[in-house]
Design an enzyme around this catalytic site. Sequence first.
Site, PDB file in Angstrom:
ATOM      1  CB  CYS A 111       6.041 -74.495 -26.047  1.00 36.90           C
ATOM      2  SG  CYS A 111       4.783 -74.362 -24.758  1.00 36.90           S
ATOM      3  N   GLY A 112       4.872 -71.289 -26.524  1.00 36.40           N
ATOM      4  CA  GLY A 112       4.730 -69.978 -25.905  1.00 36.40           C
ATOM      5  C   GLY A 112       4.813 -70.027 -24.391  1.00 36.40           C
TER       6      GLY A 112
END
Length: 114
Positions: free
Chosen positions: A10-11
């Site tokens: 997840c960024g």
Amino acid sequence: MIEIYHNPRCGKSRTALAAVEEKTTDYKITKYLEEIPTYDSLKTLLKKLDFKPLELVRQKEKVWVENYKNNPMSDDEIIKAMILNPILIERPILIKEDKAIIARDLGSLNDFLS
């Protein structure tokens, strides 16, 4: 010490971890997809967040939409769904003592770390 519930894919979670690493060396990474929280730990986390269980659910996740979305559920059932499907847990979560936040925006993240 700060604990981060982290998903490396997840960024926003990677951004939050980088911010934590920039501010302190006293942190713990919990990869919650591998180290699945217990019922009691999720209850404690919800209290620190001051959230109802549904507020912690990623309600657009395919597993939620296909299996839970239109089913009336108690808080306990929602917590159990998150344990069975930890991908449903919103991320990233930062925990410090008796407080926690969903650290999806830099403003609240930086305020929490200050």
